[in-house]
Scaffold this motif. Structure first.
Motif, PDB file in Angstrom:
ATOM      1  N   ARG A   1       0.854  -1.185   0.000  1.00  0.00           N
ATOM      2  CA  ARG A   1       0.000   0.000   0.000  1.00  0.00           C
ATOM      3  C   ARG A   1       0.888   1.232   0.000  1.00  0.00           C
ATOM      4  NH1 ARG A   1      -5.085   0.861   4.070  1.00  0.00           N
ATOM      5  NH2 ARG A   1      -5.935   2.662   2.971  1.00  0.00           N
ATOM      6  N   GLU A   2       0.580   2.173  -0.898  1.00  0.00           N
ATOM      7  CA  GLU A   2       1.415   3.389  -1.030  1.00  0.00           C
ATOM      8  C   GLU A   2       1.458   4.205   0.257  1.00  0.00           C
ATOM      9  OE1 GLU A   2       3.014   5.076  -3.721  1.00  0.00           O
ATOM     10  OE2 GLU A   2       2.670   3.573  -5.245  1.00  0.00           O
ATOM     11  N   THR A   3       0.282   4.574   0.796  1.00  0.00           N
ATOM     12  CA  THR A   3       0.221   5.402   2.002  1.00  0.00           C
ATOM     13  C   THR A   3      -0.981   5.018   2.853  1.00  0.00           C
ATOM     14  OG1 THR A   3      -1.108   7.119   0.936  1.00  0.00           O
ATOM     15  CG2 THR A   3       1.275   7.428   0.884  1.00  0.00           C
ATOM     16  N   THR A   4      -0.861   5.303   4.132  1.00  0.00           N
ATOM     17  CA  THR A   4      -1.968   5.149   5.081  1.00  0.00           C
ATOM     18  C   THR A   4      -1.556   5.861   6.362  1.00  0.00           C
ATOM     19  OG1 THR A   4      -3.560   3.577   6.020  1.00  0.00           O
ATOM     20  CG2 THR A   4      -1.242   2.946   6.124  1.00  0.00           C
ATOM     21  N   THR A   5      -2.360   5.725   7.382  1.00  0.00           N
ATOM     22  CA  THR A   5      -2.012   6.234   8.705  1.00  0.00           C
ATOM     23  C   THR A   5      -1.772   5.034   9.603  1.00  0.00           C
ATOM     24  OG1 THR A   5      -3.323   8.218   8.381  1.00  0.00           O
ATOM     25  CG2 THR A   5      -2.771   7.652  10.651  1.00  0.00           C
ATOM     26  N   GLY A   6      -0.631   5.017  10.287  1.00  0.00           N
ATOM     27  CA  GLY A   6      -0.291   3.907  11.172  1.00  0.00           C
ATOM     28  C   GLY A   6      -1.186   3.894  12.404  1.00  0.00           C
ATOM     29  N   PHE A   7      -1.139   2.796  13.140  1.00  0.00           N
ATOM     30  CA  PHE A   7      -1.933   2.671  14.365  1.00  0.00           C
ATOM     31  C   PHE A   7      -1.540   3.712  15.398  1.00  0.00           C
ATOM     32  CE2 PHE A   7      -2.461  -1.716  12.724  1.00  0.00           C
ATOM     33  CZ  PHE A   7      -3.840  -1.723  12.674  1.00  0.00           C
ATOM     34  N   ASP A   8      -0.344   4.284  15.260  1.00  0.00           N
ATOM     35  CA  ASP A   8       0.108   5.325  16.186  1.00  0.00           C
ATOM     36  C   ASP A   8      -0.292   6.724  15.704  1.00  0.00           C
ATOM     37  OD1 ASP A   8       1.792   5.483  13.998  1.00  0.00           O
ATOM     38  OD2 ASP A   8       3.631   5.171  15.136  1.00  0.00           O
ATOM     39  N   GLY A   9      -1.068   6.805  14.612  1.00  0.00           N
ATOM     40  CA  GLY A   9      -1.544   8.092  14.103  1.00  0.00           C
ATOM     41  C   GLY A   9      -0.580   8.797  13.180  1.00  0.00           C
ATOM     42  N   VAL A  10       0.562   8.179  12.883  1.00  0.00           N
ATOM     43  CA  VAL A  10       1.578   8.785  12.023  1.00  0.00           C
ATOM     44  C   VAL A  10       1.299   8.422  10.562  1.00  0.00           C
ATOM     45  CG1 VAL A  10       4.052   8.786  11.474  1.00  0.00           C
ATOM     46  CG2 VAL A  10       3.308   8.715  13.855  1.00  0.00           C
ATOM     47  N   PRO A  11       1.287   9.407   9.647  1.00  0.00           N
ATOM     48  CA  PRO A  11       1.146   9.081   8.215  1.00  0.00           C
ATOM     49  C   PRO A  11       2.381   8.300   7.751  1.00  0.00           C
ATOM     50  CG  PRO A  11       0.707  11.411   8.613  1.00  0.00           C
ATOM     51  CD  PRO A  11       1.291  10.858   9.875  1.00  0.00           C
ATOM     52  N   VAL A  12       2.146   7.135   7.131  1.00  0.00           N
ATOM     53  CA  VAL A  12       3.239   6.288   6.674  1.00  0.00           C
ATOM     54  C   VAL A  12       3.089   5.998   5.186  1.00  0.00           C
ATOM     55  CG1 VAL A  12       3.699   5.225   8.917  1.00  0.00           C
ATOM     56  CG2 VAL A  12       2.026   4.180   7.390  1.00  0.00           C
TER      57      VAL A  12
ATOM     58  N   SER B   1      -2.064  -6.702  11.679  1.00  0.00           N
ATOM     59  CA  SER B   1      -1.209  -6.840  10.492  1.00  0.00           C
ATOM     60  C   SER B   1       0.209  -6.413  10.831  1.00  0.00           C
ATOM     61  CB  SER B   1      -1.738  -5.983   9.351  1.00  0.00           C
ATOM     62  OG  SER B   1      -2.974  -6.469   8.906  1.00  0.00           O
ATOM     63  N   ILE B   2       1.173  -7.170  10.319  1.00  0.00           N
ATOM     64  CA  ILE B   2       2.588  -6.853  10.501  1.00  0.00           C
ATOM     65  C   ILE B   2       3.113  -6.408   9.137  1.00  0.00           C
ATOM     66  CG2 ILE B   2       4.850  -7.703  11.237  1.00  0.00           C
ATOM     67  CD1 ILE B   2       2.758  -7.890  13.470  1.00  0.00           C
ATOM     68  N   ALA B   3       3.743  -5.232   9.105  1.00  0.00           N
ATOM     69  CA  ALA B   3       4.202  -4.673   7.834  1.00  0.00           C
ATOM     70  C   ALA B   3       5.416  -3.777   8.045  1.00  0.00           C
ATOM     71  CB  ALA B   3       3.084  -3.865   7.188  1.00  0.00           C
ATOM     72  N   PHE B   4       6.223  -3.670   7.004  1.00  0.00           N
ATOM     73  CA  PHE B   4       7.319  -2.708   6.957  1.00  0.00           C
ATOM     74  C   PHE B   4       6.748  -1.392   6.444  1.00  0.00           C
ATOM     75  CE2 PHE B   4       9.480  -6.809   5.883  1.00  0.00           C
ATOM     76  CZ  PHE B   4      10.311  -6.887   6.995  1.00  0.00           C
ATOM     77  N   SER B   5       7.278  -0.265   6.921  1.00  0.00           N
ATOM     78  CA  SER B   5       6.850   1.047   6.420  1.00  0.00           C
ATOM     79  C   SER B   5       7.842   2.103   6.876  1.00  0.00           C
ATOM     80  CB  SER B   5       5.444   1.400   6.933  1.00  0.00           C
ATOM     81  OG  SER B   5       5.458   1.572   8.339  1.00  0.00           O
ATOM     82  N   ASN B   6       7.668   3.303   6.339  1.00  0.00           N
ATOM     83  CA  ASN B   6       8.429   4.447   6.844  1.00  0.00           C
ATOM     84  C   ASN B   6       7.478   5.624   7.003  1.00  0.00           C
ATOM     85  OD1 ASN B   6       9.050   4.455   3.656  1.00  0.00           O
ATOM     86  ND2 ASN B   6       9.012   6.567   4.366  1.00  0.00           N
ATOM     87  N   ALA B   7       7.795   6.490   7.970  1.00  0.00           N
ATOM     88  CA  ALA B   7       6.989   7.685   8.175  1.00  0.00           C
ATOM     89  C   ALA B   7       7.111   8.573   6.940  1.00  0.00           C
ATOM     90  CB  ALA B   7       7.435   8.439   9.421  1.00  0.00           C
ATOM     91  N   LEU B   8       6.019   9.182   6.548  1.00  0.00           N
ATOM     92  CA  LEU B   8       5.991  10.050   5.375  1.00  0.00           C
ATOM     93  C   LEU B   8       7.026  11.164   5.482  1.00  0.00           C
ATOM     94  CD1 LEU B   8       4.162   9.856   2.884  1.00  0.00           C
ATOM     95  CD2 LEU B   8       2.733  11.589   3.891  1.00  0.00           C
TER      96      LEU B   8
ATOM     97  N   GLY C   1       0.634   0.132  26.605  1.00  0.00           N
ATOM     98  CA  GLY C   1      -0.478  -0.740  26.251  1.00  0.00           C
ATOM     99  C   GLY C   1      -0.857  -0.700  24.781  1.00  0.00           C
ATOM    100  N   ALA C   2      -0.234   0.181  23.996  1.00  0.00           N
ATOM    101  CA  ALA C   2      -0.565   0.290  22.562  1.00  0.00           C
ATOM    102  C   ALA C   2      -0.079  -0.957  21.835  1.00  0.00           C
ATOM    103  CB  ALA C   2       0.085   1.522  21.956  1.00  0.00           C
ATOM    104  N   ARG C   3      -0.813  -1.338  20.808  1.00  0.00           N
ATOM    105  CA  ARG C   3      -0.445  -2.488  19.979  1.00  0.00           C
ATOM    106  C   ARG C   3      -0.211  -1.984  18.558  1.00  0.00           C
ATOM    107  NH1 ARG C   3      -2.326  -7.609  20.430  1.00  0.00           N
ATOM    108  NH2 ARG C   3      -3.772  -7.287  18.710  1.00  0.00           N
ATOM    109  N   THR C   4       1.038  -2.061  18.119  1.00  0.00           N
ATOM    110  CA  THR C   4       1.384  -1.633  16.765  1.00  0.00           C
ATOM    111  C   THR C   4       2.168  -2.741  16.075  1.00  0.00           C
ATOM    112  OG1 THR C   4       3.442  -0.572  17.481  1.00  0.00           O
ATOM    113  CG2 THR C   4       1.476   0.811  17.432  1.00  0.00           C
ATOM    114  N   GLY C   5       1.880  -2.969  14.819  1.00  0.00           N
ATOM    115  CA  GLY C   5       2.561  -4.011  14.046  1.00  0.00           C
ATOM    116  C   GLY C   5       3.476  -3.455  12.985  1.00  0.00           C
ATOM    117  N   GLY C   6       3.664  -2.154  12.968  1.00  0.00           N
ATOM    118  CA  GLY C   6       4.523  -1.541  11.965  1.00  0.00           C
ATOM    119  C   GLY C   6       5.983  -1.694  12.308  1.00  0.00           C
TER     120      GLY C   6
END
Length: 188
Positions: free
Chosen positions: A116-127, A140-147, A158-163
């Motif tokens: 996927r080209e772009t989205t917003t991560g579970f932490d609210g950061v555009p990736v 979902s577990i995925a590789f990405s970089n912050a925009l 307690g946050a759950r992030t798979g990025g």
């Protein structure tokens, strides 16, 4: 006898001719000087020492973990927090460190399932450059970089992030390498 004045058009013509001659002389002089070189925009095969908006390259590559398979693949080491891009001849094309999310994959072999080209991560950061390869505990577990190329913020307790985040140049290199179906080997 009174002095004759030159008409204004003669002055303008003379000044214009002088300016053109000066520009030509400078152009000829510049043509004989040093020339700029073209820098390739292709990703380097050198490793980056640490993640960040501008990862610093290191002169030597970090060895690919033993038992990570053969052939064209992405290798992700949970313990080293590092990714390798390996070509079909088992040559290392790039390696870099990453920032894992709070939920990571189990060691094993996966394949890139979705991109996927772009989205917003579970932490609210555009990736951007999101490369999905597995899911765990419904995440979902995925590789990405912050925009914007920044490192991820410290996770909220307690946050759950798979990025699995990386610097922007590394994200671009992984995106170009990780076509759908590419093998991802996760090692401890």
């Amino acid at each position: 006898m009174p002095a004759r004045r030159l008409p204004s058009w003669a002055w303008v013509t003379g000044l214009t001719a002088g300016a053109v001659a000066a520009v030509v002389a400078l152009a000829v002089q510049a043509d004989h000087g040093p020339k700029p070189t073209v820098v390739s925009a292709r990703p380097s095969a050198r490793a980056s020492a640490s993640p960040g908006p501008h990862p610093a390259p290191t002169p030597t590559a970090v060895k690919v973990p033993d038992g990570s398979g053969t052939g064209r693949r992405i290798v992700y080491s949970l313990g080293s927090k590092r990714v390798w891009l390996i070509d079909a001849s088992d040559a290392q094309r790039r390696t870099f460190t990453v920032w894992p999310g709070t939920v990571g994959p189990e060691p094993g072999t996966y394949t890139v399932s979705t991109r996927r080209e772009t989205t917003t991560g579970f932490d609210g950061v555009p990736v951007e450059h999101i490369v999905y390869f597995t899911a765990r505990s419904g995440l979902s577990i995925a590789f990405s970089n912050a925009l914007d190329g920044s490192s991820p913020p410290a996770p909220t307790p307690g946050a759950r992030t798979g990025g699995i985040r990386m610097g922007k140049p590394d994200g671009q290199a992984l995106w170009a390498f990780a076509t759908t179906g590419t093998t991802v080997t996760v090692v401890a």
